[in-house]
Design an enzyme around this catalytic site. Structure first.
Site, short mmCIF file in Angstrom:
data_model
loop_
_atom_site.label_atom_id
_atom_site.label_comp_id
_atom_site.label_asym_id
_atom_site.label_seq_id
_atom_site.Cartn_x
_atom_site.Cartn_y
_atom_site.Cartn_z
N HIS A 143 0.87 -1.18 0.00
CA HIS A 143 0.00 0.00 0.00
C HIS A 143 0.91 1.23 0.00
O HIS A 143 2.02 1.19 0.54
CB HIS A 143 -0.84 -0.06 1.28
CG HIS A 143 -1.88 0.99 1.42
ND1 HIS A 143 -1.60 2.27 1.84
CD2 HIS A 143 -3.23 0.95 1.22
CE1 HIS A 143 -2.72 2.96 1.88
NE2 HIS A 143 -3.72 2.20 1.51
N ASP A 220 3.24 -4.52 8.06
CA ASP A 220 2.02 -3.74 7.87
C ASP A 220 0.86 -4.70 8.10
O ASP A 220 0.56 -5.55 7.25
CB ASP A 220 2.01 -3.16 6.45
CG ASP A 220 0.71 -2.42 6.15
OD1 ASP A 220 -0.26 -2.55 6.93
OD2 ASP A 220 0.66 -1.74 5.11
N GLN A 223 -4.28 -5.22 7.04
CA GLN A 223 -5.26 -6.19 6.53
C GLN A 223 -5.18 -7.53 7.24
O GLN A 223 -5.97 -8.43 6.94
CB GLN A 223 -5.07 -6.40 5.01
CG GLN A 223 -5.30 -5.17 4.16
CD GLN A 223 -6.73 -4.65 4.20
OE1 GLN A 223 -7.66 -5.33 4.63
NE2 GLN A 223 -6.92 -3.42 3.75
N LYS A 246 -10.52 -0.43 10.55
CA LYS A 246 -10.74 -1.61 9.71
C LYS A 246 -11.14 -2.82 10.54
O LYS A 246 -11.31 -3.91 10.01
CB LYS A 246 -9.46 -1.93 8.93
CG LYS A 246 -9.06 -0.88 7.90
CD LYS A 246 -7.89 -1.37 7.08
CE LYS A 246 -7.13 -0.27 6.39
NZ LYS A 246 -7.80 0.27 5.22
N CYS A 385 -4.92 2.44 -3.50
CA CYS A 385 -3.66 2.95 -2.91
C CYS A 385 -2.50 1.99 -3.14
O CYS A 385 -1.61 1.85 -2.29
CB CYS A 385 -3.80 3.23 -1.42
SG CYS A 385 -5.06 4.43 -1.04
#
Ligand code: 7TS
Length: 428
Positions: A143, A220, A223, A246, A385
């Site tokens: 991203h 990261d 997700q 999220k 993104c």
């Protein structure tokens, strides 16, 4: 863009059973007031969860009650409201620490979101530890928020930014890892799960590979943390970044997990109130971690709201959340492949999370999204993104459906039916 072989679900009925038994979806849906909203006269089908999830009433009510009954600033007043606000704010930090199995609450820094968490590491650690000859390794599936901060740091420090490639099916090129990860690499920053391809990366292996050359590993988790069990001690990562919005929490709150020894020796990211122990006109002593990194009045209600979100997800069980989404994604891939002209990006269902990006003939993804919107179906269209990843596959843009705990196979049926309508409109 390629579709991997052998992707197709073999038993639709069984998938439906799995997806409805891993979680009690009807009970979960009753917790989310927004799912009763009519969009364009239709019942809402919310399939834009990778961008932001919806919020259960347990979170909404926690935030509401906080403002009605407790609101005050934290870490200052010697009065009931301030003390109780501080207690709840720090209890939320402890909930998040337990959720990702951090060794200590002190390893949890509140940020605004994943982006700010990564920037914190980039500015605090990156600018002070990197120089010419050093390398930062990222991947082609990042991203923008795990790419642009490292471009800035590389430019400022003279370090070199390298990118581990992805293959045509949407997997990282693990066979090239040794070539990209060398003794010059000081940091390997990678996503645990692609927000476009859905690919779930072998995080523990990537962390171990980084450590074997003496590099730090930043994950990261934007997700992954909302969708699967994540244990920072088992993964061995040095940093983990994720966003509250999220994962059923409010906007404006995110998390940077960092190993305590690293956080202790990193300089502050921003200066101001709360991050200091003593201030004189000519010098300042920093507060202890994590508060050293939390300058100014923080997002108090949001942190407490995220605490409630984490408790909500923990009660569901993250293994069950993952099983539910795996079943949904398998079903979605089968249903969408039945729509002639659909091409799905990324790996087979077993290796992905609840994200399906696709194209439909030559129809622009923005047109697909607009026509689905008219049916009450919310998806995302564009680069998500991740423009370099789209360039890698020679794609201008894609449409993306992404799932969460409240989605059902019936909603995927509605998506597939709506795509057939899109084809009629465009005479494909
Ligand atoms: N990293 C990944 C892998 C993401 O998917 C996102 C957000 C971020 C970082 C940034 O999170 P933020 O909360 O700081 O904005 N991804 C998306 C998306 O896929 N669509 O909208 C936002």
């Amino acid at each position: 863009m390629q579709l991997s072989e052998g992707d197709r679900a073999v038993n639709t009925v069984e998938d439906r059973i799995i997806s409805t038994t891993a979680l009690d979806v009807e009970a979960i849906r009753a917790d989310f007031p927004i799912l009763e909203v009519k969009v364009r006269g239709k019942s809402l089908v919310y399939l834009d969860n990778a961008a932001s999830s919806q919020k259960p009433r347990q979170v909404i009510e926690t935030i509401n009650a906080y403002y009605r009954e407790l609101n005050a600033n934290v870490h200052r007043g010697i009065h009931y409201l301030s003390e109780e606000s501080t207690r709840r704010y720090e209890a939320a930090r402890a909930s998040v620490a337990r959720f990702i199995n951090a060794r200590s609450d002190r390893e949890i820094i509140w940020t605004r979101n994943t982006t700010e968490a990564i920037n914190l590491v980039a500015y605090s650690w990156g600018l002070t530890h990197l120089g010419p000859g050093d390398e930062i390794l990222v991947t082609e599936m990042e991203h923008h928020s795990n790419l642009v901060p490292w471009q800035i740091v590389a430019e400022r420090t003279g370090a070199t930014l390298r990118h581990l490639p992805v293959d045509d099916r949407g997997y990282l090129r693990m066979d090239l890892l040794d070539r990209f990860l060398t003794e010059r690499t000081k940091l390997f920053a990678f996503t645990a799960m692609s927000n476009v391809l859905g690919t779930v990366n072998p995080v523990a292996d990537l962390v171990a590979a980084a450590h074997s050359v003496g590099a730090l590993a930043l994950v990261d988790g934007a997700q992954s943390v909302p969708h699967m069990p994540v244990d920072v001690q088992a993964l061995g990562c040095d940093f983990l970044a994720f966003s509250g919005h999220k994962m059923c929490g409010p906007t404006g709150i995110g998390v940077l997990y960092g190993r305590r020894e690293l956080l202790e020796e990193m300089p502050p990211f921003m200066g101001g109130g709360d991050m200091i122990r003593e201030v004189h006109l000519d010098r300042t002593e920093w507060n202890d971690v994590p508060w050293k990194f939390e300058a100014g009045t923080p997002a108090i209600a949001q942190a407490i709201g995220l605490g409630a979100a984490v408790e909500y997800l923990s009660q569901l069980g993250m293994e069950n959340v993952l099983a539910h989404e795996r079943a949904l994604v398998r079903y979605a891939m089968e249903r969408l492949q039945d729509v002639e002209g659909v091409r799905i990006l990324g790996p087979r269902p077993e290796d992905r999370g609840g994200v399906v990006s696709f194209t439909l003939g030559d129809i622009h993804p923005h047109d697909i999204a607009a026509l689905l919107d008219a049916e009450g179906i919310a998806i995302r269209a564009g680069y998500h993104c991740a423009q370099p990843l789209h360039e890698r596959y020679g794609l201008g843009a894609t449409a993306r459906a992404s799932f969460y705990i409240y989605n059902t196979p019936e909603e995927i049926d509605r998506l597939a039916q709506a795509l057939e309508k899109v084809k009629v409109v465009f005479a494909v």
